[in-house]
Design a protein around this motif. Structure first.
Motif, short mmCIF file in Angstrom:
data_model
loop_
_atom_site.label_atom_id
_atom_site.label_comp_id
_atom_site.label_asym_id
_atom_site.label_seq_id
_atom_site.Cartn_x
_atom_site.Cartn_y
_atom_site.Cartn_z
N SER A 255 0.83 -1.21 0.00
CA SER A 255 0.00 0.00 0.00
C SER A 255 0.86 1.25 0.00
CB SER A 255 -0.90 0.02 1.24
OG SER A 255 -0.19 0.47 2.37
N ILE A 256 0.21 2.40 -0.09
CA ILE A 256 0.92 3.68 -0.02
C ILE A 256 1.67 3.81 1.31
CG2 ILE A 256 -1.01 4.99 0.97
CD1 ILE A 256 -0.23 7.33 -0.84
N LEU A 257 1.22 3.10 2.34
CA LEU A 257 1.87 3.18 3.65
C LEU A 257 3.28 2.59 3.62
CD1 LEU A 257 -1.10 2.11 5.95
CD2 LEU A 257 -0.58 4.37 5.01
N ARG B 249 5.56 3.29 1.75
CA ARG B 249 6.56 4.35 1.54
C ARG B 249 6.93 5.03 2.85
NH1 ARG B 249 3.58 7.75 -3.16
NH2 ARG B 249 2.73 5.99 -4.30
N HIS C 183 -10.42 3.76 7.37
CA HIS C 183 -10.09 5.11 7.82
C HIS C 183 -8.81 5.12 8.68
CE1 HIS C 183 -10.33 9.12 9.36
NE2 HIS C 183 -10.60 8.71 10.57
N ALA D 234 -6.24 3.21 8.92
CA ALA D 234 -4.96 2.90 8.26
C ALA D 234 -4.32 4.16 7.69
CB ALA D 234 -5.17 1.86 7.15
N PHE D 235 -5.16 5.09 7.22
CA PHE D 235 -4.62 6.32 6.62
C PHE D 235 -3.90 7.18 7.65
CE2 PHE D 235 -5.03 10.59 4.58
CZ PHE D 235 -4.40 10.29 3.38
N SER D 236 -4.19 6.95 8.93
CA SER D 236 -3.53 7.76 9.97
C SER D 236 -2.02 7.49 10.00
CB SER D 236 -4.15 7.50 11.35
OG SER D 236 -3.87 6.19 11.81
N ARG E 285 -0.13 7.37 7.44
CA ARG E 285 0.41 8.36 6.50
C ARG E 285 0.33 9.78 7.07
NH1 ARG E 285 1.89 9.60 1.48
NH2 ARG E 285 0.86 11.32 0.41
N ALA E 286 -0.82 10.10 7.66
CA ALA E 286 -1.00 11.46 8.18
C ALA E 286 -0.04 11.75 9.33
CB ALA E 286 -2.45 11.67 8.60
N LEU E 287 0.14 10.79 10.21
CA LEU E 287 1.09 10.98 11.33
C LEU E 287 2.51 11.18 10.79
CD1 LEU E 287 -0.33 8.31 13.80
CD2 LEU E 287 -0.15 10.77 14.28
N LEU F 293 3.28 12.49 7.79
CA LEU F 293 3.36 13.79 7.13
C LEU F 293 3.65 14.90 8.13
CD1 LEU F 293 0.39 13.56 4.60
CD2 LEU F 293 2.81 13.80 4.02
N PHE F 294 3.06 14.79 9.33
CA PHE F 294 3.26 15.81 10.35
C PHE F 294 4.41 15.46 11.30
CE2 PHE F 294 -1.12 16.62 8.99
CZ PHE F 294 -1.06 17.99 8.75
N ARG G 88 4.67 13.19 13.45
CA ARG G 88 4.17 13.04 14.82
C ARG G 88 4.36 11.62 15.35
NH1 ARG G 88 -1.34 16.31 14.97
NH2 ARG G 88 -1.74 14.85 16.66
#
Lengths: 297, 297
Positions: free
Chosen positions: A175-177, A179, A208, A210-212, A214-216, A218-219, A221
């Motif tokens: 998946s994109i994760l 990366r 939903h 799983a996308f966290s 990536r978001a974590l 990006l920031f 965190r």
């Protein structure tokens, strides 16, 4: 019964044990000869090889559990429908050589008009029940395809499959994760795992949560090294979210490898659900229990 | 403003439009030059190429939305936090050439201590709002990473990402289910899709329902040709299960390609939720709306 030759023949590996007349393990062997690696017609030869030198003939039974009973295996053993106990499963053995070699059927159940299946796990549950002297409860077998098995009065009443381990691997590798995640899983990180479990429990779907990952990232965190543990917490927490808590303080029985049992114990602990681990060799104990209920006609 | 050069610069594709002083599309162009295909430092040249011959200079603004504003893009445009409306987003444009070329920031929000992000969808929502003359509601943008966006009083209040399209592709191509599914998706099968949606709505997690593709195949209870539609229903139904029904009979606004909008309309219809489709070119309308609120200092 003088002895039992017990085989756990899975998709990618083969294990065998010789049990004596008291059901004790006299010898164990294993080989990387799962059913996917056995050519058509090659099962008898692999069986002879892995059991070479072990007793044969009257009074010695060989029982095989796992994917060897699937359509791609040695001999298809039709699924035994739920509810069923030791005796029902024993009565549906698929005989390769009558009285000598048999395959234990997997089990099937149905909910909402949709079937579910397992092969091999039913034997592990029977073995855990026999070893622990229990006739009921919830049994969890974590893995690529986790099983939650409900047992009552000695019978498997119902079960559910969760593709938890496989989803982890898909997200990890394809998946994109992938990366965002480091190349290797590294050491398990308990706080990151717990954070993942808690987030999964608070939300409605892995689609939903799983996308966290990536978001974590990006920031910035969460350190990348913690992310595999966080993702593991997300998928295991997702599996747990769907389960109603068993009544009272009845512990859930975990059957599996020590690292996975440890993760599930931690995740169930967050929900306040106590656990106990099944003794090792549940498969051998299960095959012994099934063999013991089988009466030659 | 004499004219607007509008760019929708995504991960794998690039679209451009020239809008006249009334916001009408005068010309459209596209190229397979998504940000992943642009070498470092190559963005200005690709921009010049795709906008060749279009007006320049005073009174002509170029606005870019999408992944061109990401860290891997032309210029990183920090996420604009929710809640925010046209004016807030316009005030956070990332200028490549002051007064001439700017990138629209993506948006971020947070729930349960975990961030979520989008880039480009905020512009589509603004465009749909402008085109439909609405200031609030629920906007759904189906896709690889679907977005559910809640708008109130002209501002994006909150949104959630669902990796629905990506999970479908992972299960389709890389999971054990790929052995069961036919090579090509074939024609959509409406009853199989609806069966998948309903099963997902009745259960707690895709981790469990996805396995039903395999179990149905084992018992030959669904023709292989129907299975891609069934799996599509499972993942879209899973996304919908997590959503609270919007109050009353307020329709959900769908923004996306016609085939996807049709699937989501069908799935939401099972829940009794009415839908309306946004007009095409939401991105151009959104960029026009943002440009119109921007006041040169």
């Amino acid at each position: 019964m003088n002895a039992l030759i017990a085989l756990d023949w899975g998709t990618t590996s083969l294990r065998a044990a010789l049990l004596d007349a008291q059901g004790r393990v006299a010898e164990e062997r294993s080989a990387p000869r799962g059913i996917l690696g056995v050519p058509a017609g090659g099962f008898p030869a692999v069986f002879e090889e892995i059991t070479a030198g072990w007793p044969r003939g009257a009074g010695t039974l060989a029982l095989v559990s796992g994917m060897a009973g699937s359509r791609q295996g040695w001999l298809e053993a039709p699924y035994c429908p739920c509810p069923a106990g030791f005796a029902q499963v024993a009565s549906r053995l698929a005989w390769i050589e009558p009285g000598r070699i048999a395959i234990v059927p997997g089990m099937s159940c149905e909910s909402d008009g949709v079937p579910d299946v397992m092969r091999g796990e039913e034997t592990q549950v029977f073995g855990a029940m026999a070893a622990m002297g229990v006739q009921g409860g919830t049994f969890v077998l974590p893995g690529t395809h986790s099983k939650w098995v409900r047992v009552s009065q000695g019978r498997i009443e119902h079960f559910q499959t969760f593709m938890t381990g496989e989803f982890y691997a898909l997200l990890r590798q394809h998946s994109i994760l992938s990366r965002t995640l480091p190349d290797a899983d590294g050491e398990p990180d308990a706080p990151a795992f717990e954070r993942g479990v808690r987030h999964a429990l608070s939300q409605g779907s892995l689609l939903h949560t799983a996308f966290s990952v990536r978001a974590l990232a990006l920031f910035e965190r969460m350190p990348p090294a913690q992310m595999p543990s966080y993702l593991s917490g997300l998928v295991i927490g997702e599996e747990l979210r769907t389960q109603h808590r068993p009544g009272g303080t009845e512990p859930v029985c975990l059957i599996g490898s020590e690292p996975l049992v440890k993760r599930y114990r931690g995740a169930l602990g967050i929900l306040g659900i106590p656990t106990r681990a099944a003794p090792p060799d549940s498969t051998w104990r299960g095959l012994w229990a099934i063999a013991s209920t089988w009466q030659p006609s």
